[in-house]
Design an enzyme around this catalytic site. Structure first.
Site, mmCIF file in Angstrom:
data_model
loop_
_atom_site.group_PDB
_atom_site.id
_atom_site.type_symbol
_atom_site.label_atom_id
_atom_site.label_comp_id
_atom_site.label_asym_id
_atom_site.label_seq_id
_atom_site.Cartn_x
_atom_site.Cartn_y
_atom_site.Cartn_z
ATOM 1 N N GLY A 36 0.812 -1.214 0.000
ATOM 2 C CA GLY A 36 0.000 0.000 0.000
ATOM 3 C C GLY A 36 0.842 1.259 0.000
ATOM 4 O O GLY A 36 0.475 2.267 0.622
ATOM 5 N N GLY A 40 -1.424 7.532 1.078
ATOM 6 C CA GLY A 40 -1.494 7.642 2.538
ATOM 7 C C GLY A 40 -0.169 7.468 3.243
ATOM 8 O O GLY A 40 0.889 7.861 2.745
ATOM 9 N N SER A 169 -5.195 -1.257 14.094
ATOM 10 C CA SER A 169 -5.941 -0.036 14.388
ATOM 11 C C SER A 169 -6.593 -0.172 15.756
ATOM 12 O O SER A 169 -6.855 -1.294 16.221
ATOM 13 C CB SER A 169 -7.026 0.184 13.326
ATOM 14 O OG SER A 169 -7.974 1.144 13.741
ATOM 15 N N TYR A 191 -23.852 -8.438 8.437
ATOM 16 C CA TYR A 191 -22.633 -7.666 8.166
ATOM 17 C C TYR A 191 -22.750 -6.228 8.649
ATOM 18 O O TYR A 191 -23.756 -5.554 8.449
ATOM 19 C CB TYR A 191 -22.348 -7.666 6.662
ATOM 20 C CG TYR A 191 -21.083 -6.945 6.265
ATOM 21 C CD1 TYR A 191 -19.844 -7.544 6.410
ATOM 22 C CD2 TYR A 191 -21.137 -5.655 5.727
ATOM 23 C CE1 TYR A 191 -18.681 -6.893 6.028
ATOM 24 C CE2 TYR A 191 -19.983 -4.996 5.342
ATOM 25 C CZ TYR A 191 -18.751 -5.620 5.492
ATOM 26 O OH TYR A 191 -17.610 -4.966 5.112
#
Length: 315
Positions: A36, A40, A169, A191
């Site tokens: 990634g 970011g 996180s 969900y």
């Protein structure tokens, strides 16, 4: 208490930046993979690791975006060693291809930064796994599994400690009652995208903890840790519609910026204070206490076996 910038035992705080926590550290000779790394905090992580001398492989889904980031970093740091490789963590076949290509290159691997993450409405991956669990956990689990022997050989031959870093996180505290819904991973009727995200982030911690236990048991000079980067102003919430737009707008004023958001990752990956530290959870470049479920050894072992079953055809 990042607003006040209070420093922890490490000497750093939530306001510390990635450059600050790696000041004076020479990473020359180290090779790192950052997933990634095209947006970011992944971009800042790759930039700072390269700034400190590491050879960084940017594992990205969008290769064009990755190349643009590489060019931008090279303009600032002409000596940076950067390579861009395609990796779609939601596809186990893509993970397999990436790992095979990397291993075939014969290059060493000192640092594996499992940075990529996402939050989205209900959907299934190409392997028929709920998308957040597939991308945030299963893809990284397989990637780590396939690259581990290369990391072990690198640690032995270089006599240098290898480090695996899983970005989790504080969202790992907000999960379904079971923590990991082994029998209901793909249950669309029940969900909840926020709880599903928390479930995947809990899995990141459990994965690092069980991996750390196994490596320590084998006497391998590789550590595995997980961390919370902080609430960072990125485009992470892009899939959340109006909520995401409001969050991003507010984030400009109350959230961490990218240099601060990448600090804990770079601290965990490079700082001498983290030598031989393994199976820990960090926040704001300091050790931090995760949820009770995140410290459940039996849950970690169960997740390990469950994940192995999911990725078995690609091992």
């Amino acid at each position: 208490m990042w607003i006040f910038g209070w420093k922890g035992a490490s000497g750093f705080s939530a306001r510390s930046t990635a450059e600050e926590v790696t000041d004076g550290i020479d990473a020359t000779g180290l090779t790192a993979i950052v997933t990634g790394a095209s947006n970011g905090i992944g971009v800042e992580t790759a930039r700072v690791l390269a700034m400190r001398g590491a050879h960084v492989f940017m594992a990205v889904r969008n290769v064009d975006a990755g190349k643009s980031v590489k060019e931008a970093i090279l303009k600032e740091i002409p000596t940076a060693k950067l390579d861009v490789m395609h990796l779609d963590l939601s596809s186990l076949a893509s993970v397999k291809r990436f790992a095979s290509e990397y291993v075939s290159s014969g290059l060493p691997l000192n640092l594996l930064i499992n940075n990529a993450g996402m939050m989205c409405p209900y959907m299934l991956s190409t392997d028929n796994i709920e998308m957040q669990f597939a991308t945030n956990h299963v893809g990284h689990f397989l990637l780590t599994h396939l690259l581990l022997e290369r990391m072990k050989s690198t640690a032995r031959e270089s006599n240098q400690e290898g480090r695996i870093v899983n970005l989790s996180s504080e969202g790992h505290r907000f999960v379904y009652k079971e923590g990991i819904r082994f029998d209901k991973i793909n249950n669309e009727a029940e969900y909840n995208k926020f709880l599903a995200y928390g479930q995947s982030k809990l899995a990141n911690i459990l994965h690092a903890n069980e991996l750390a236990r196994r490596l320590k048991e084998e006497g391998i000079n590789i550590t595995a840790n997980s961390l919370h980067p902080g609430a960072v102003a990125t485009n992470f919430f892009r899939n959340l519609g109006v909520i995401g737009a409001i969050t991003n707008l507010a984030g400009k004023y109350v959230l961490k910026n990218l240099p601060q958001g990448a600090a804990t990752t770079c601290y965990t990956a490079l700082h001498p204070q983290m030598k031989a530290v393994t199976g820990e959870y960090l926040c704001d470049s300091n050790l931090y206490k995760p949820s009770p479920q995140a410290k459940d050894d039996e849950l970690a072992k169960k997740l390990w076996d469950f994940s192995l079953d999911l990725v078995h055809p690609f091992c």
